[in-house]
Write a protein that holds these residues in place. Structure first.
Motif, PDB file in Angstrom:
ATOM      1  N   UNK A 470      33.655  25.167  59.710  1.00 27.42           N
ATOM      2  CA  UNK A 470      35.107  24.818  60.206  1.00 27.42           C
ATOM      3  C   UNK A 470      35.138  26.034  61.266  1.00 27.42           C
ATOM      4  N   UNK A 471      35.239  25.666  62.731  1.00 19.48           N
ATOM      5  CA  UNK A 471      35.325  26.226  63.895  1.00 19.48           C
ATOM      6  C   UNK A 471      36.342  27.632  63.866  1.00 19.48           C
ATOM      7  N   UNK A 472      35.641  28.828  63.846  1.00 23.38           N
ATOM      8  CA  UNK A 472      36.403  30.016  63.793  1.00 23.38           C
ATOM      9  C   UNK A 472      37.375  29.991  64.846  1.00 23.38           C
ATOM     10  N   UNK A 473      38.695  30.429  64.710  1.00 17.29           N
ATOM     11  CA  UNK A 473      39.580  30.482  65.913  1.00 17.29           C
ATOM     12  C   UNK A 473      40.316  29.344  66.416  1.00 17.29           C
ATOM     13  N   UNK A 474      40.032  28.235  65.598  1.00 15.76           N
ATOM     14  CA  UNK A 474      40.784  26.989  65.980  1.00 15.76           C
ATOM     15  C   UNK A 474      41.529  26.716  64.588  1.00 15.76           C
ATOM     16  N   UNK A 475      42.478  26.000  64.868  1.00 17.71           N
ATOM     17  CA  UNK A 475      43.686  25.689  63.886  1.00 17.71           C
ATOM     18  C   UNK A 475      43.291  24.558  63.077  1.00 17.71           C
ATOM     19  N   UNK A 476      42.456  23.534  63.641  1.00 16.54           N
ATOM     20  CA  UNK A 476      42.019  22.165  62.831  1.00 16.54           C
ATOM     21  C   UNK A 476      40.902  21.695  63.587  1.00 16.54           C
ATOM     22  N   UNK A 477      39.615  22.395  64.236  1.00 17.34           N
ATOM     23  CA  UNK A 477      38.428  21.800  64.622  1.00 17.34           C
ATOM     24  C   UNK A 477      37.272  22.233  63.443  1.00 17.34           C
ATOM     25  N   UNK A 526      20.967  10.257  59.349  1.00 17.92           N
ATOM     26  CA  UNK A 526      21.550  11.195  59.961  1.00 17.92           C
ATOM     27  C   UNK A 526      22.827  10.999  60.008  1.00 17.92           C
ATOM     28  N   UNK A 527      23.817  11.757  59.811  1.00 18.05           N
ATOM     29  CA  UNK A 527      25.283  11.789  60.261  1.00 18.05           C
ATOM     30  C   UNK A 527      25.806  12.938  60.703  1.00 18.05           C
ATOM     31  N   UNK A 528      26.686  12.828  61.996  1.00 17.04           N
ATOM     32  CA  UNK A 528      27.251  13.810  62.454  1.00 17.04           C
ATOM     33  C   UNK A 528      28.849  13.473  62.882  1.00 17.04           C
ATOM     34  N   UNK A 529      29.660  14.565  62.708  1.00 15.83           N
ATOM     35  CA  UNK A 529      30.985  14.116  63.061  1.00 15.83           C
ATOM     36  C   UNK A 529      31.996  15.504  63.590  1.00 15.83           C
ATOM     37  N   UNK A 530      32.790  15.222  64.422  1.00 14.57           N
ATOM     38  CA  UNK A 530      33.662  16.168  64.933  1.00 14.57           C
ATOM     39  C   UNK A 530      35.142  15.601  64.553  1.00 14.57           C
ATOM     40  N   UNK A 531      35.840  16.622  63.788  1.00 17.42           N
ATOM     41  CA  UNK A 531      37.248  16.193  63.225  1.00 17.42           C
ATOM     42  C   UNK A 531      38.176  17.134  63.838  1.00 17.42           C
ATOM     43  N   UNK A 532      39.289  16.703  64.377  1.00 18.53           N
ATOM     44  CA  UNK A 532      40.495  17.555  64.975  1.00 18.53           C
ATOM     45  C   UNK A 532      41.774  17.275  64.260  1.00 18.53           C
ATOM     46  N   UNK A 533      42.209  18.284  63.608  1.00 21.13           N
ATOM     47  CA  UNK A 533      43.528  18.150  62.689  1.00 21.13           C
ATOM     48  C   UNK A 533      44.449  19.101  63.599  1.00 21.13           C
ATOM     49  N   UNK A 534      45.373  18.251  64.250  1.00 19.00           N
ATOM     50  CA  UNK A 534      46.089  18.921  65.411  1.00 19.00           C
ATOM     51  C   UNK A 534      47.664  18.849  64.979  1.00 19.00           C
TER      52      UNK A 534
END
Length: 724
Positions: A470-477, A526-534
């Motif tokens: 979970x990317x620090x400083x972001x609300x849902x990235x 191999x699986x990679x994903x970016x998720x954004x909960x806005x």
């Protein structure tokens, strides 16, 4: 090769909920006088869910989508396949007879997508559309493998969990009806549950019938080695039938003490399928088919029972033990009558085919999990069982008498054992890791009166790693990464050397014969994903994946001197890649005072390459290249409605050197395609599907071109082993 309406709409023609209110507390008001009550100030506590509350999809280290019971039932679906059509990343292809269908992830079916019921593989021949949504507690979609479940999940795993929770004194009856452009039928569901001291029970019962009637069409075209047309044949298929089923799911719970329970869960399914389909062919150019007007009348009955007894115990030191032992029994019987008449009305074909199957099995699973320290959980366990299946096929030509009678019987036994260990670790509040390993061994032994003893065994090690950051400083990235080793084991039918024949045998209507020399297909992924909960309930997800498949199995076509035969064979390797973009959000997330409307959309683009097939179009023939799903749902009070649109794009694919299969586009219906072409390599012409509504199918070259026999027959007693 079938046509459907561009829309399939489920209509609740009759929706009746007869809920008998619970009488948990029947105490009558006291007749004695009461004193004046003492006023007390009651503190009011308000609990609100926030975007930071726990959600399996957002917070679990393993990539998982969980569809809850509320989401499953709130749209009035009478079929679990209709529920799955709304789940992102899943494609449901309607069956050839208009019912049932193959469930796919990453566009891959045919065994690449693992379907589980309560964590165990669905039985052979079990139709998922006979499972009522009201009997399901939740659906788990695992995009990457987990050590706890079988790693026969190259594309992913769909785990359907039947209802386990028990409500106090529930009595509920639902009556509904569904309809589409070519099918209709009623559906009845009953839910009962109650709790008495330390004992509780629940019963889910569902009965439904689906009647269908529709026509479909196609065309065969052939070219000679010099490029001249040598075949033009128009095809039509008329179908009419019905499918009836009954489900019973009783569950019993005993609480022996705190964190100590015993549970008995049983699933019973009975179904009947009747279908009458007529195959018509009109040959404009070339030799006509042996039976230009072939009528098939099919009656099929099936019964299945699975019963499990489990024990769950939590210990004072934080450990938890889950043990389960279960049995399963099932039987099926199918009667097919094939008939054809000459132009003058004289009978030319009268064939009766009786197929019986009986299976029984015993299985056991166990898991022990313990939290070693805060945020650090270790678990290990096993999964094993023995399954036995008996098959009988009697085929009688009534025009030629008992001399043309063909009896085939076979017996198969499959033994499997798996052990696993996994470690889930929250390294920091923002970073978690999952490490797992699973060993699976499968041994198959088959014997029949038309072949000797065929044995095959395989052993597969599957290391697994998944991580969530979970990317620090972001609300849902947040970011996800998974490395997996999975496999696809050959089916029992693919291993059995028994031949299944076709009436109109040709290069496009083939006999099938299994291959006991098949090895498992092994895949590194191999699986990679970016998720954004806005916002609350709002998500944007972009994921990519790749699978490198070794010992890839594809179908070989050859002429044995008398008939055309298709057989599976391990041929080199293949690579498949996927891109998935998904978004869903409530309208109120972007508009103030918006109505209760939820919007969802997903796009899946899939690529693949079979290295042993020369290009172009050397992709996996069973893969759907493009899938688009759009949906809108609206709910107000007790009324809920919505709609969805699904589009699947096909295209040419190489299937057998130098064969080609072409799949036409489809909107909400099945892939209506069938083009198999195999002209001489020097005269190979690149041809797309000319008309989506009327795909073409080209003949393979004639009997003068014969491929080498793959040497399928295995001497009695010989065993094949594969240690991977």
């Amino acid at each position: 090769m079938h046509a459907v309406s561009p829309f399939r709409l489920t209509v609740l023609a009759a929706a009746v909920s007869l809920c008998l209110p619970a009488a948990a507390q029947d105490a009558q008001p006291s007749k004695q006088p009461v004193s004046k009550p003492i006023e007390k100030k009651i503190e009011q506590v308000e609990i609100k869910g926030t975007a930071n509350s726990y959600g399996p999809r957002r917070d679990d280290t393993a990539t998982k989508i969980v569809v809850s019971s509320e989401e499953i039932t709130k749209y009035g679906d009478t079929n679990v396949l209709d529920v799955l059509k709304r789940v992102p990343g899943i494609t449901v292809n309607t069956g050839a007879n208009g019912r049932g269908g193959e469930i796919r992830m990453r566009g891959l079916g045919a065994g690449y997508t693992q379907i589980l019921v309560n964590g165990e593989r669905a039985p052979a021949g079990f139709s998922m559309d006979s499972l009522a949504p009201d009997s399901i507690e939740r659906i788990e979609v695992l995009r990457a493998a987990s050590a706890e479940f079988s790693t026969q999940s190259v594309a992913g795993t769909i785990n359907i969990i039947l209802k386990r929770s028990v409500k106090n004194r529930l009595r509920e009856l639902k009556v509904a009806a569904g309809a589409s452009s070519n099918a209709y039928g009623p559906n009845v569901n009953l839910q009962l549950s109650d709790r008495i001291d330390t004992f509780s029970y629940s019963l889910s019962a569902n009965a439904a019938q689906d009647r269908f009637e529709f026509d479909s069409w196609g065309q065969e075209r052939g070219t000679a080695p010099n490029g001249q047309p040598n075949l033009l044949r128009n095809l039509a298929l008329e179908q009419k039938g019905k499918f009836t089923f009954l489900n019973l799911s009783p569950r019993l719970n005993w609480t022996l003490g705190q964190d100590n329970t015993i549970t008995s869960q049983t699933f019973i399914n009975a179904n009947r399928f009747d279908n009458r389909f007529r195959e018509l062919s009109t040959t404009v150019l070339g030799a006509p088919q042996p039976y230009a007007d072939l009528l098939n009348e099919v009656e099929n009955e099936g019964d299945y029972l699975r019963s499990d007894l489990s024990w769950a115990r939590k210990f004072a030191d934080g450990g938890k033990l889950d043990l389960k032992v279960g049995i399963n029994v099932g039987s099926s019987e199918s009667v097919t009558v094939r008939s054809a008449d000459a132009a003058n009305g004289a009978p030319v074909l009268r064939t009766d085919i009786l197929i019986k199957g009986r299976e029984r099995g015993l299985n056991s699973t166990g898991k022990y999990a313990k939290t070693i320290e805060k945020g650090h959980t270790f678990a290990f366990g096993w999964d094993g069982g023995v399954d036995t299946r008996d098959d009988l096929r009697d085929e009688t030509d009534r025009l030629r008498g008992p001399a043309r009678e063909l009896d085939q019987d076979a017996n198969a036994r499959v033994k499997r054992l798996a052990v696993f260990a996994q470690d889930e670790w929250n390294i920091t509040p923002a970073w978690s890791m999952y490490l797992g390993a699973r060993w699976e061994g499968i041994r198959t032994r088959a014997k029949g009166n038309t072949f000797g003893v065929a044995e095959a065994s395989s052993n597969v090690w599957s290391p697994i790693m998944q991580t969530l950051y979970k990317i620090p400083g972001s609300k849902g990235d947040q970011l996800r990464l998974a490395l997996t080793r999975t496999y696809k084991a050959p089916s029992l039918q693919s291993l059995s050397p028994r031949r299944i024949t076709s009436e109109n045998n040709s290069p496009t209507v083939l006999d099938f014969q299994g291959n006991p020399n098949l090895k498992p297909e092994l895949a590194f992924g191999i699986d990679a994903a970016y998720e954004h909960y806005w916002a609350e309930g709002a998500l944007l997800s972009i994921s990519v994946s790749q699978r490198k498949i070794s010992d890839f199995t594809r179908t070989l076509v050859y002429f044995d001197g008398a008939r055309w035969v298709a057989t599976p064979s391990n041929q080199d390797s293949a690579v498949t890649r996927s891109l998935e973009i998904e978004t869903k959000f409530p309208l109120k997330a972007v508009m103030d005072n918006a109505p209760a409307v939820d919007l969802r959309a997903s796009v899946n683009r899939n690529w693949s390459r079979v290295e042993s097939v020369p290009g172009p179009y050397n992709r996996l023939d069973q893969q759907t290249p493009l899938t688009v799903n759009l949906g809108v749902d609206y709910k107000v009070g007790q009324l809920s409605t919505g709609g969805s649109f699904a589009y699947r794009r096909g295209g040419p694919a190489g299937v057998a050197e130098p064969a080609r299969l072409c799949l036409a586009p489809s909107r909400t219906g099945p892939l209506r395609a069938v083009e198999v072409r195999r002209p001489a390599p020097a005269a190979l012409r690149r041809r797309q599907c000319a008309e989506p509504g009327l795909p073409e199918r080209d003949h393979l070259r004639g009997p003068g071109h014969r491929q080498p026999d793959p040497q399928l027959h295995l001497p009695a007693g010989r065993a094949l082993s594969a240690d991977l």
